[in-house]
Write an enzyme that holds these catalytic residues in place. Structure first.
Site, PDB file in Angstrom:
ATOM      1  N   HIS A  94       0.832  -1.209   0.000  1.00 15.17           N
ATOM      2  CA  HIS A  94       0.000   0.000   0.000  1.00 15.17           C
ATOM      3  C   HIS A  94       0.865   1.256   0.000  1.00 15.17           C
ATOM      4  O   HIS A  94       0.515   2.249  -0.635  1.00 15.17           O
ATOM      5  CB  HIS A  94      -0.903   0.035   1.239  1.00 15.17           C
ATOM      6  CG  HIS A  94      -2.099  -0.846   1.158  1.00 15.17           C
ATOM      7  ND1 HIS A  94      -3.202  -0.552   0.385  1.00 15.17           N
ATOM      8  CD2 HIS A  94      -2.373  -2.017   1.772  1.00 15.17           C
ATOM      9  CE1 HIS A  94      -4.107  -1.494   0.530  1.00 15.17           C
ATOM     10  NE2 HIS A  94      -3.639  -2.405   1.363  1.00 15.17           N
ATOM     11  N   GLU A 158      -6.226 -11.984   3.443  1.00 11.88           N
ATOM     12  CA  GLU A 158      -7.276 -10.969   3.373  1.00 11.88           C
ATOM     13  C   GLU A 158      -7.993 -11.066   2.029  1.00 11.88           C
ATOM     14  O   GLU A 158      -7.400 -10.766   0.989  1.00 11.88           O
ATOM     15  CB  GLU A 158      -6.683  -9.564   3.522  1.00 11.88           C
ATOM     16  CG  GLU A 158      -6.012  -9.327   4.854  1.00 11.88           C
ATOM     17  CD  GLU A 158      -5.322  -7.975   4.947  1.00 11.88           C
ATOM     18  OE1 GLU A 158      -4.926  -7.609   6.065  1.00 11.88           O
ATOM     19  OE2 GLU A 158      -5.172  -7.284   3.910  1.00 11.88           O
ATOM     20  N   HIS A 161      -7.717  -7.777  -0.199  1.00  5.64           N
ATOM     21  CA  HIS A 161      -6.431  -7.155  -0.545  1.00  5.64           C
ATOM     22  C   HIS A 161      -5.850  -7.744  -1.829  1.00  5.64           C
ATOM     23  O   HIS A 161      -5.634  -8.947  -1.929  1.00  5.64           O
ATOM     24  CB  HIS A 161      -5.428  -7.356   0.604  1.00  5.64           C
ATOM     25  CG  HIS A 161      -4.073  -6.817   0.300  1.00  5.64           C
ATOM     26  ND1 HIS A 161      -3.660  -5.586   0.742  1.00  5.64           N
ATOM     27  CD2 HIS A 161      -3.040  -7.326  -0.399  1.00  5.64           C
ATOM     28  CE1 HIS A 161      -2.418  -5.378   0.333  1.00  5.64           C
ATOM     29  NE2 HIS A 161      -2.022  -6.418  -0.369  1.00  5.64           N
TER      30      HIS A 161
END
Length: 185
Positions: A94, A158, A161
């Site tokens: 990220h 996740e 993600h």
């Protein structure tokens, strides 16, 4: 570093940027400004995923994209477990503009059932869980199929993600100060 803002009308997505609100794992806003950015390569792959989802009657809701290293530290301090949060000393995809957190929504804007909410830091958030409803398993598989067909890699812990392949080896960390209008105060 070229970051592309992810917002309508250029991108047919809905934004629900949780880290600009208290509705996240920290219980407090991390960003002072709700905006989503991605590295140009990631933005192109998101555009491809949008094209693939459209004929099926689906769109994407974006929860997070570029996350400055300063924000990664706030997440790490609230939840210091690399099962769900990248150690900021290594850097997060990220923080390179190379990852997006998202879900699928139907034509009425309703989120598809995924078995857990975004940022549910629990084993049930892992891909390929069979102890969640069959509908949620199908929806996760659909999301995974759309994103991988568009060229994304997934994070197995996740369901929300997705990231570019090998971002830590290819892309530098990007400071919040690199944005014309920073996300953080």
């Amino acid at each position: 570093m070229d970051l592309v803002e992810i917002a309508p009308p250029a991108f047919d997505v809905e934004l629900d940027l949780r880290y600009a609100t208290a509705d996240n794992v920290t219980g407090a806003p991390i960003y002072t400004r709700a905006a989503a950015y991605l590295h140009a390569e990631a933005a192109d792959k998101l555009a491809r995923a949008i094209e693939l989802a459209r004929p099926l009657g689906y769109r994407f809701k974006i929860f997070d994209a570029f996350r400055p290293p300063e924000a990664q530290w706030k997440l790490w301090n609230a939840y210091p477990s690399d099962e769900f949060v990248a150690d900021p000393r290594r850097g997060s995809p990220h923080s390179r503009g190379a990852a997006v957190d998202l879900t699928l929504i139907d034509g009425a804007g309703r989120e598809l059932a995924m078995g857990t909410d975004f940022d549910a830091f629990t084993p049930q958030a892992h891909h390929a869980r069979t102890d969640i409803a069959v509908e949620a398993q199908r929806n996760r598989a659909l999301l995974l199929g759309l994103m991988t067909a568009a060229g994304w890699d997934c994070f197995m812990n996740e369901w929300w993600h997705y990231q570019l392949f090998n971002p830590r080896h290819r892309l530098p960390l990007i400071s919040d100060r690199a944005l014309a209008r920073p996300l953080m105060a």
